[in-house]
Design a protein around this motif. Structure first.
Motif, short mmCIF file in Angstrom:
data_model
loop_
_atom_site.label_atom_id
_atom_site.label_comp_id
_atom_site.label_asym_id
_atom_site.label_seq_id
_atom_site.Cartn_x
_atom_site.Cartn_y
_atom_site.Cartn_z
N PHE A 80 110.70 -8.71 -23.93
CA PHE A 80 110.91 -10.10 -24.35
C PHE A 80 112.30 -10.58 -23.98
CE2 PHE A 80 110.60 -13.95 -26.68
CZ PHE A 80 111.83 -14.13 -27.29
N SER A 81 113.32 -9.82 -24.35
CA SER A 81 114.69 -10.29 -24.15
C SER A 81 115.08 -10.34 -22.68
CB SER A 81 115.67 -9.40 -24.91
OG SER A 81 115.60 -8.07 -24.45
N SER A 82 114.29 -9.73 -21.81
CA SER A 82 114.57 -9.79 -20.38
C SER A 82 113.64 -10.74 -19.65
CB SER A 82 114.46 -8.39 -19.77
OG SER A 82 113.16 -7.86 -19.95
N SER A 83 112.93 -11.56 -20.40
CA SER A 83 111.97 -12.50 -19.81
C SER A 83 112.38 -13.94 -20.06
CB SER A 83 110.58 -12.30 -20.41
OG SER A 83 110.06 -11.02 -20.14
N ALA A 84 112.16 -14.79 -19.07
CA ALA A 84 112.16 -16.22 -19.35
C ALA A 84 110.88 -16.54 -20.13
CB ALA A 84 112.20 -17.01 -18.05
N MET A 85 110.94 -17.58 -20.94
CA MET A 85 109.80 -17.94 -21.77
C MET A 85 109.45 -19.40 -21.54
SD MET A 85 109.05 -15.18 -23.38
CE MET A 85 107.88 -15.85 -24.57
N GLY A 86 108.16 -19.68 -21.65
CA GLY A 86 107.71 -21.05 -21.46
C GLY A 86 106.72 -21.46 -22.53
N TRP A 87 106.62 -22.76 -22.73
CA TRP A 87 105.57 -23.36 -23.56
C TRP A 87 104.71 -24.24 -22.66
CZ3 TRP A 87 104.32 -22.28 -28.51
CH2 TRP A 87 105.27 -21.65 -29.31
#
Length: 129
Positions: A29-36
């Motif tokens: 998680f902390s090494s990923s970009a996140m999107g909605w």
């Protein structure tokens, strides 16, 4: 591997606010970009907002810019979507997604659903007029 669970959806009147949360499990998680993203009934899934792994870069769809704010708390493995001044056209199922491949900066590329490897099940947001 990342598992994503959205929460915080519901029914709200136009002009109201909601905050969506997406809780992640897994070490990436902390090494990923996140999107909605969101998908209204009978329509294609559309991009809403994205945030880089550090939170230093954010990107929004024009339709939500100035009304929605994406943020993240890596200590809690959670990404948020604060939605203000909601409109009936914001009604949709909202999904969070993780992009471990391009984590450092979000931009127009982040609009593509194919960029994201992991998806949650979605949470319904309904805005009444």
């Amino acid at each position: 591997q990342v598992q994503l669970v959205e929460s915080g959806g519901g029914l709200v009147q136009a002009g109201g606010s909601l905050r969506l949360s997406c809780a992640a499990s897994g070490r990436t998680f902390s090494s990923s970009a996140m999107g909605w993203f969101r998908q209204a009934a009978g329509k294609e899934r559309e991009f809403v907002a994205a945030i880089s792994r550090t939170g230093g870069s954010t990107y929004y769809a024009d339709s939500v810019k100035g009304r929605f704010t994406i943020s993240r708390d890596n200590a809690k493995n959670t990404v948020y979507l604060q939605m203000n001044s909601l409109k009936p056209e914001d009604t949709a199922v909202y999904y969070c997604a993780a992009d471990p491949n391009n984590p450092w900066e979000v931009n127009t590329r982040s609009r593509g659903a194919a960029e994201y490897d992991y998806w949650g099940q979605g949470t319904q947001v309904t805005v009444s007029s």
